[in-house]
Design a protein around this motif. Sequence first.
Motif, PDB file in Angstrom:
ATOM      1  N   ASP A 142      46.816  11.881   0.641  1.00 40.83           N
ATOM      2  CA  ASP A 142      47.629  12.966   1.195  1.00 40.83           C
ATOM      3  C   ASP A 142      47.948  12.686   2.663  1.00 40.83           C
ATOM      4  O   ASP A 142      49.037  12.984   3.141  1.00 40.83           O
ATOM      5  N   HIS A 196      41.748  16.306   3.966  1.00 38.16           N
ATOM      6  CA  HIS A 196      42.061  17.617   3.397  1.00 38.16           C
ATOM      7  C   HIS A 196      40.802  18.323   2.946  1.00 38.16           C
ATOM      8  O   HIS A 196      39.855  17.700   2.456  1.00 38.16           O
ATOM      9  N   GLU A 197      40.868  19.627   3.075  1.00 32.02           N
ATOM     10  CA  GLU A 197      39.717  20.453   2.706  1.00 32.02           C
ATOM     11  C   GLU A 197      39.890  20.941   1.269  1.00 32.02           C
ATOM     12  O   GLU A 197      40.960  21.380   0.876  1.00 32.02           O
ATOM     13  N   HIS A 198      38.866  20.796   0.466  1.00 27.66           N
ATOM     14  CA  HIS A 198      38.924  21.350  -0.891  1.00 27.66           C
ATOM     15  C   HIS A 198      37.728  22.247  -1.141  1.00 27.66           C
ATOM     16  O   HIS A 198      37.863  23.450  -1.281  1.00 27.66           O
ATOM     17  N   ASP A 199      36.579  21.654  -1.207  1.00 26.58           N
ATOM     18  CA  ASP A 199      35.390  22.417  -1.554  1.00 26.58           C
ATOM     19  C   ASP A 199      34.392  22.501  -0.399  1.00 26.58           C
ATOM     20  O   ASP A 199      33.236  22.864  -0.595  1.00 26.58           O
ATOM     21  N   ASP A 232      48.034  13.048 -13.247  1.00 24.14           N
ATOM     22  CA  ASP A 232      49.268  12.703 -12.513  1.00 24.14           C
ATOM     23  C   ASP A 232      49.052  11.428 -11.705  1.00 24.14           C
ATOM     24  O   ASP A 232      48.843  11.459 -10.491  1.00 24.14           O
ATOM     25  N   ASN A 241      42.286  12.893  -5.416  1.00 20.60           N
ATOM     26  CA  ASN A 241      43.245  13.803  -4.802  1.00 20.60           C
ATOM     27  C   ASN A 241      42.867  15.249  -5.120  1.00 20.60           C
ATOM     28  O   ASN A 241      43.697  16.133  -5.091  1.00 20.60           O
ATOM     29  N   TYR A 242      41.646  15.431  -5.495  1.00 19.00           N
ATOM     30  CA  TYR A 242      41.021  16.687  -5.905  1.00 19.00           C
ATOM     31  C   TYR A 242      41.194  16.909  -7.411  1.00 19.00           C
ATOM     32  O   TYR A 242      42.297  17.121  -7.895  1.00 19.00           O
ATOM     33  N   GLY A 243      40.127  16.828  -8.092  1.00 18.11           N
ATOM     34  CA  GLY A 243      40.140  17.032  -9.546  1.00 18.11           C
ATOM     35  C   GLY A 243      39.994  15.747 -10.322  1.00 18.11           C
ATOM     36  O   GLY A 243      39.871  15.753 -11.544  1.00 18.11           O
ATOM     37  N   HIS A 255      45.082  14.109  -9.775  1.00 20.65           N
ATOM     38  CA  HIS A 255      44.287  15.337  -9.758  1.00 20.65           C
ATOM     39  C   HIS A 255      43.604  15.592 -11.095  1.00 20.65           C
ATOM     40  O   HIS A 255      42.810  16.521 -11.217  1.00 20.65           O
TER      41      HIS A 255
END
Lengths: 1120, 225
Positions: B192, B162-165, B42, B118-120, B90
């Motif tokens: 974000d 932002h928190e992801h892992d 995306d 953006n994570y991923g 992502h």
Amino acid sequence: MSESGKKITDFIGRARRALMLITSVSGAMLTLAVILGLSFLLILLNGLFFLECGARSALFFIWLGISLGALFYWVLWPFINIPRERRVAIDLEREYPELDSRLVSAYDFLKIEPRSYGYSGDLIAASIVDAEKRTRGLKPERIAPFSMLRERSAYLVFAVLLIVGFLASSPSVFHTGIARGSNPFQYIMRPTLTTLKVEPGDAGVTKYKNLEITIAASGKLPEDVTILRAFDGGAERTFSANRNPENDREWSFLFEDVKRDFTYRVEGGDFISRPFKVAVVDRPRVVGLTLTFDYPDYTGLQTVRLEENEGTVDVPYGTYVTVEARFSKKIERSELNFSDSTQKAMQIDDRSATGSFRAIKPGSYRLLAVDNEGLANDDPIEYPIRVRSDEYPTVEITHPGVDIDLTEDMLIPLSVLGEDDYGFSGFQLAFTIEKSPEDTSRIKIPFDSYRRPQVSVEYYWDLGRLAIFPNDIVLYWVEALDNDRVTGPKKAVSRVYSARFPSIDEIIKDVISDREDQITDVEEISRQERDLQEELKELTREMKRASEITYEQREDLREALQTQRELAEQLEKTAEEYQQTTEKVTEQQLASSEIIQKMLEVQKLLQDVATEEMREAMQKLQEALDSMDPEELRRAAEEFQMTQEELLERLDRTLALLKRMQVEQRVEDMKALAEKLKEMENKVSEGLEDGSMSQKDAERMQDRITEGSELLEKGLEELAEMMSEFPDMPSEQAKALANEVNQNSPSKKSGQCSSLMKSGSMNKCAGKAEELSEQFEQIAQKLQQMQEQMQQQLSAETIAAIRRAVFGLLDLSARQENLLGTLAKDIRSRELARGLGKDGADISLALGRVTAEVVSIAQKNMMIPPNIGAILGSSLREMGAMLVELEQGRGYSASPRGYEAMAAMNVAAEKLLETMDMMSSQSSSSCSGGQSFFQKMQGMCDKQGQINQSTIPIAQGQGSSGSMPGGLTPDQQAAASRLAGEQEAVRKSMEELAGEAAQRSDIAGRMDNIVEEMEEVIQDLRHRGADERTLNRQERIMNRMLDVQKSLHRQEYEERRKSRTGENIVRRSPDRLPEDLGERRDLLQQQLLRALNQPYPKEYEGLIKSYFQALRENAPAEGK
Amino acid sequence: MKLSMKKLIILTIIAGSVVTVLGGIPNVPFTVAQLKYGGGGDWYANPSSLPNLIEFVREYTDIPAVYSGKYVEPGDDDLFNYPYLYMTGHGNIKFTDKEIERLRIYLTSGGFLHADDNYGLDPAFRREIKKIFPDKELVELPFDHEIYHCFYDFPGGLPKIHEHDGNPAQGFGIFHEGRLIVFYTYETDLGDGWENAEVHSDSEEKRRAALEMGTNIIIFAMTRQ
């Protein structure tokens, strides 16, 4: 005269004629021999020596006099001085003595009058007869001088040979001699030491053309050559000729843009040429040429007018080329001459001409012009014609680019990449269902970059509208047409890919199998880790006991390290596989968001089993193994063993969670399966009722339901069995459900339904189908209840356990604080320290119990932070160390350890409290409206699809009637008006949805143009009917709606993975940047590769590698 | 110290503009575009990010930065009109061979790319950037790197938005001839943080940190050697 007398006269006459002939011939030969001899001398003299005109004339006269004298004396004189007959008779008497003077006597008697001398007539007659008789048989020609003839012939031959020999041996001297000798009275220039040969000498040249003079020198080489030019007898101007650098005997000079007549001479050494004349001819010349290219439509190129005098034609096939030429003078006619011998006349206007042609084959052209005097332009330039043909396009499907299984949403996002030299006129998606390959359908793929050579098109293909069933395979490919309108569009076809519609039972079976494999893998890794742990323990014990570390121990450690690496890799692989399963479950919508969230967390646990500390410990052990320090190796081995223990704890927890997850997921799978089967059953019922599904398709679908039902029955049985291993799970409830389902076997009912269909009893089947649908719904509901019950129970159990652990930890922390406070009062007192040992041991024991409970609950609930075990473990270790110090009476050493243990207890309590808060907040939070948004969007997509389908017949009807736009039949007008109304309704809904989406800018951003496009379609349908443009717009609308729909689905998955505000994590700065900034090392690498690519002997390659390795190692130290 | 650094940079930019004007070179604003890539990811994620960041930069720095409002593909003719590209997402990224070549030329000829996971995005980005620069390594920038201090001071490196892992935020770079040409922000999700406040409901403090870091990246890209 008597007969005999006549014969005698004749005899003598013959002799005289022969004598004269031979004499004359031999005289002529001698004369010729003399002339040739003289000529030889003359040529020789003139050839060898330069004789002035007087000398040459004198010689000539001598030659002429002697020649004429010889001619007279030897050729003419014998004819003048003819021998008398009597003399001839005497010569004959001399030749033939047997005549005995009778011939002469007889001749005399014949010449005299007998009576005058008194001779007897008879006697005379008798004498004559006698003489005549004597001549009989004699040859009078014998008196001719044949020997003289032979002699003179020899002279002649000699003279001829002399001449020929001269010519052959020295032709230049011979020719010079001839030239000079044959022109005795002409002035001949005295020969120079140098001779220059001038080309072209006298010449004619076209006005404004160049004239090149070339000069070749012979004889003595002149130092330089000059050209003397003069106009109209004016003063001469001198130019230096340019010596040819490759041949020093050649010069050249270029008269540029010759405008008028002139003469020139060439001078070099002692040679001066005669004046040469150059005459200028004023031919027409091209003074300006301009080409205009009108490219064919398919290229999309604008008309181009080239710069003046750019005559090369290099154009796409079919280009219309206009040639405009300007000439130096008025012309009579002009034409374009092509290399294939064809001509094309040009339009004349005074000094200019215009012509055109279409470039369809390569070749060349020349521009020909003729003036009113008939003079044509000189040596017209040949311009090439290069025709670039429109190449075939290429097209490929870049995404998915592989054969795939369809996901639940039945959407395939396609990325198509087309390449063509002049762009495209269309893309279409072609597809066929494998079982009926004869029916190929095609869908236009909308795009707007017609003229671009590379087109990337994104298209969402919704297969939900196709009549496909589980296990069907759709073969699809993309066809691209380029925009060649001259020879017709050329087509490219992409590779054929397949999209399989997997059945629900197959997907679930796969997922179940994957999970079982993953658990087996983790179990195996765990087993191996335990073995490794035992080995390591034994090894470190041995190493502690011995003062030296043996080679075998080192090797064992090395092997252990390698095993650990391999196990870590296996874990990573399992984590990846687990991730794939999670993605599959998400795509197929087989699990709720909660389950997916849990799966993601388990996945993270798997990924984090091997911690950073573990990796560091492995690295240290590796370094210690490489070094020779036994102490360092012991320390590294112990550290490694400790981190390995921690890893094992994490692994145990992950495995326990995986097993629990397996059960929870199975509940979820069975629920999804029941829901899906219900949906399929409803589809069969509805399809049969409204006739939208053929009986054959219904049978196939029912067979799939039967297979799915069998899996459901089996899966529920297994679920009950799996739950029985977990005392806190509702295994009795699961068993009851499994029994109930077995008793009312849906697979049997479905099988019966299928049989009824095949026998044509559709009504009976309908009843069964309804019953089945209800049964599936009930099963799904019960599973849902079971799931909620499990969740609630686990949550309550976890919260209670955490609460107990927190209270326990806070209590232990307070007791520890008291203990440490007491110790601090007299920290040097050994007694006090030893006395506090018992209290410390109690605290440690209680801490062990709390830790065990936390570990136990952590194995059930993944909300417990993974590092909580490590924190409590650290607290226990510190407690143990404190107890040892207390026992030794060393209060001052015990105190810091005790404080460390207490701090770890507090941190653990804090973490557990945070977890509890998080669990409470999660259970109270409501779900977002995303799903309803998604459903609304899905509904609108369906509606739009129907509108699009209904518009096609109107557009086709309008097109085929050949009428003007808007020329619809009343029926078509009514249909268009109805569709406009429907489109309006969808537009309004979309507008409302866009309003809702305003809060979600990511979606709103992509819905921007949908509403506007819909308005355009509504206008079309109301005022113009429908045409190709309308269909394209509708396709674009559909595509964008599907894009939003897919994004919503993806967003939902992504939302689960992210969006928690992050907290800054304090850490050390990364090391300073490498000296090479990530570049230099690779420069060395490149140089190494380059070096190795050279043809060095094998044995040198090793040396080269070593050299570069050394450079690399030294590079940071050197700093450059 | 922070203030003086700011002043210094603003003065440098103003002086640069004056020199540019006096030198007769057109004063082209600093235009930023978002990169559109293939592969199914995306690329269009975080649509309000760049406009917000540019607005922030204009408001707080007087730099004439302009958001092109365009998604630019590596194969687009006008790629080279944008000295600064931003990419996020992502999912998967896939550049064609031609795109790889174009991006390599763009970046080694003065272009700058800020890639924001953006994570991923991480595995795909690392794979594709390796294709663009097979000879170069992504190196983690230390906290004392200029990009963390050139306008706003970030002594601890990238802010965690932002928190992801649960991993720390990291900033990586690719250098060409000593010049930072690619800045890759990982596990921070700056994009974000730049989005409209209601999108992720982050605190104003977090958003501000993200925008300030974004400002640093833009200023660094403008003023680097």
